[in-house]
Design a protein around this motif. Sequence first.
Motif, mmCIF file in Angstrom:
data_model
loop_
_atom_site.group_PDB
_atom_site.id
_atom_site.type_symbol
_atom_site.label_atom_id
_atom_site.label_comp_id
_atom_site.label_asym_id
_atom_site.label_seq_id
_atom_site.Cartn_x
_atom_site.Cartn_y
_atom_site.Cartn_z
ATOM 1 N N HIS B 164 1.084 -1.688 0.092
ATOM 2 C CA HIS B 164 -0.142 -0.299 0.444
ATOM 3 C C HIS B 164 1.121 0.902 0.045
ATOM 4 C CE1 HIS B 164 -3.623 -2.930 1.062
ATOM 5 N NE2 HIS B 164 -2.649 -3.615 1.800
ATOM 6 N N GLU B 166 2.027 5.207 -1.616
ATOM 7 C CA GLU B 166 3.003 5.746 -3.026
ATOM 8 C C GLU B 166 4.121 4.993 -2.138
ATOM 9 O OE1 GLU B 166 2.294 9.674 -4.254
ATOM 10 O OE2 GLU B 166 -0.273 8.820 -3.942
ATOM 11 N N GLY B 198 -2.200 -5.320 -4.415
ATOM 12 C CA GLY B 198 -2.403 -3.677 -3.295
ATOM 13 C C GLY B 198 -2.346 -2.411 -4.116
ATOM 14 N N GLU B 199 -2.826 -1.428 -3.278
ATOM 15 C CA GLU B 199 -2.665 -0.508 -4.243
ATOM 16 C C GLU B 199 -1.546 -0.133 -4.802
ATOM 17 O OE1 GLU B 199 -3.063 3.109 -1.510
ATOM 18 O OE2 GLU B 199 -3.999 1.769 -0.997
ATOM 19 N N GLU B 202 -1.156 -2.008 -8.539
ATOM 20 C CA GLU B 202 -2.103 -1.694 -9.615
ATOM 21 C C GLU B 202 -1.369 0.124 -9.959
ATOM 22 O OE1 GLU B 202 -5.923 -1.278 -7.022
ATOM 23 O OE2 GLU B 202 -5.575 -3.162 -7.541
ATOM 24 N N ALA B 203 -0.909 0.765 -9.300
ATOM 25 C CA ALA B 203 -0.225 2.480 -9.647
ATOM 26 C C ALA B 203 0.761 2.199 -10.521
ATOM 27 C CB ALA B 203 -0.753 2.784 -8.208
#
Lengths: 172, 418
Positions: B164, B166, B198-199, B202-203
């Motif tokens: 998770h 950035e 997790g995010e 995906e990013a």
Amino acid sequence: MDGINIIRGRVWKYGDNVNTDVIFPGKYTYTISDPIEMPKYALEDLDPHFADGVQPNDIIVAGTNWGCGSSREQAVTCLKQSGLGAIVAKSFARIYYRNCLNAALPALICPDAVDAIGNGETIEIDVAAGEVHCDAGTFTFQPVPAAVIKIFEAGGLIPYTRKLLDKRRGVE
Amino acid sequence: MGQTFAEKILAKKAGRKRVIPGEIVEITPDVALSHDNTAPILGIFKKMGGKKVFNPEMHAIILDHATPAPSTKHAENHRVIRDFVREQGIPYFFDIGRGICHQVLVEEGLALPGEVVLGSDSHTPHAGVMGAFGAGIGRSEMASIWALGNLWLRVPESVKIAVHGELPPWVTAKDLALHVIGDLGADGAIYMSVEWFGELIEALNLSQRAVLSNMTAEMGAKSSYLPPDQKVFDYLDGRAKRAYEPIHPDPDADYTIVKQYDASTIEPMIACPHTVDNVRPLSDIAGTHIDQAFIGTCTNGRLEDLAAAAHVLSDKKIADSTRMIVIPASSQVYKEALRKGYIETFLSAGAVVESPGCGPCMGNHMGVPAVGEVTISSANRNFRGRMGTKESEIYLANPLVVAASAVAGAITHPKDLE
Ligand code: SF4
């Protein structure tokens, strides 16, 4: 499993995370292709005494993740050709483990035995029974998976494949 | 109980409803990948009595490890492979200069979601970036696949890694990979399928995701998986060599290990000699002298990596005491880098640019270190002797740090050059 049922030999003991670059150095991978030549370079960067001192049926006893690193099969071939009888380790790198079984070199996972066995000690492994006998006593390991036993019995993946190919051609 | 990606794909391939970890299945892969080792594999294939390969379309053969040939012996090796390819009618053959096998497999649309890639190279888990099951196998096993069309696989346990947050500035997927390997250890995921979620995942773009699937091999894993999404499907549009069907794990799948990471807490990380899990934050070892910097390999030799290095190097020169080698991961990367001016930046900074392939990564040629020298590299392995001599040291880092270190002549945070 004729010939590899009982293995009795002297122990060469090593630590954790011994990688294929020290078992068979990468610089030889494209220059030395004859298996007969390979034992000379086995463990060259880890133990300079191994190549000269290893006797038929000797046994390597090692820590975790033996054979990590590249997929090079020579890191198994050089030991098999040297006459090594088996490797007992706490764990093996996956590809190395596969390469061992495919070369009919017993790769046995037995963490308790590794802790108990000393360097230079003579031990006996009963492959069929799944037992290691050493000075400190007897330890058991998981037997070789049944699906792999047939490869073991054929003497390795090469003779095994040859047998199957011949069979297929026979029915064609 | 649901199934992990590895369980699902192996069950499907074995024609079973479900399989459990530890079970042995026999499967036919979609892709059988080999490189310069195709010639030795051929030797084993012949020993097995092999004549015609099981399915020529299954093969992907990419010459990359010692290309162009550095010696007559290597050249002979390549010639044997070219003869074999012609004789067997293998369509997916890529000769010297096309690039590193794992990168080329992706660029050519041969690593596809829901497919199985077995490769005689330990970084075959790289294919997980496309949602494929990629696993490395040995040479005899590859020869046996050529002959019989199938191979035994042990169904692996699976690890779930959820990331998770950035990534902070100057921090890349490479740093995340090193951080996770430092945490789990070189045997942290031995035999396992490492499945990333997790995010943050995906990013990330595909180039960064590939660093994760590539470096998964350094945890001892069998395979890796990142969920294929629209970015993957768009990339494959017009590129995929076959129709494909993505496979996703069940939400209630049973993972042996579950790890959570917060990307925002990570700083640039360095793998110090002589193991990949000997990971330290850059701040701990900044100032360490280096003799050579190397940007390239299947881990960090893509366009984005070259862009990052060029960004750091623009209007700068590498230190007098230092050499820098840049090797694009593929001919496509090379062409794009030329077009965007990165190659010119490298040359102006005093770097050497070599043709696509593995280069000095495993000590073959094009920039191997001398005895006693220290290399900082964007590769995935720093084992003793990896680059040719055991009397040398290799530090692994992200491409920004590698480039900054070339400018300073010592391991350096790129922000310190600004
Ligand atoms: S670049 Fe290095 S790690 Fe990647 S395939 Fe080539 S030799 Fe292996």
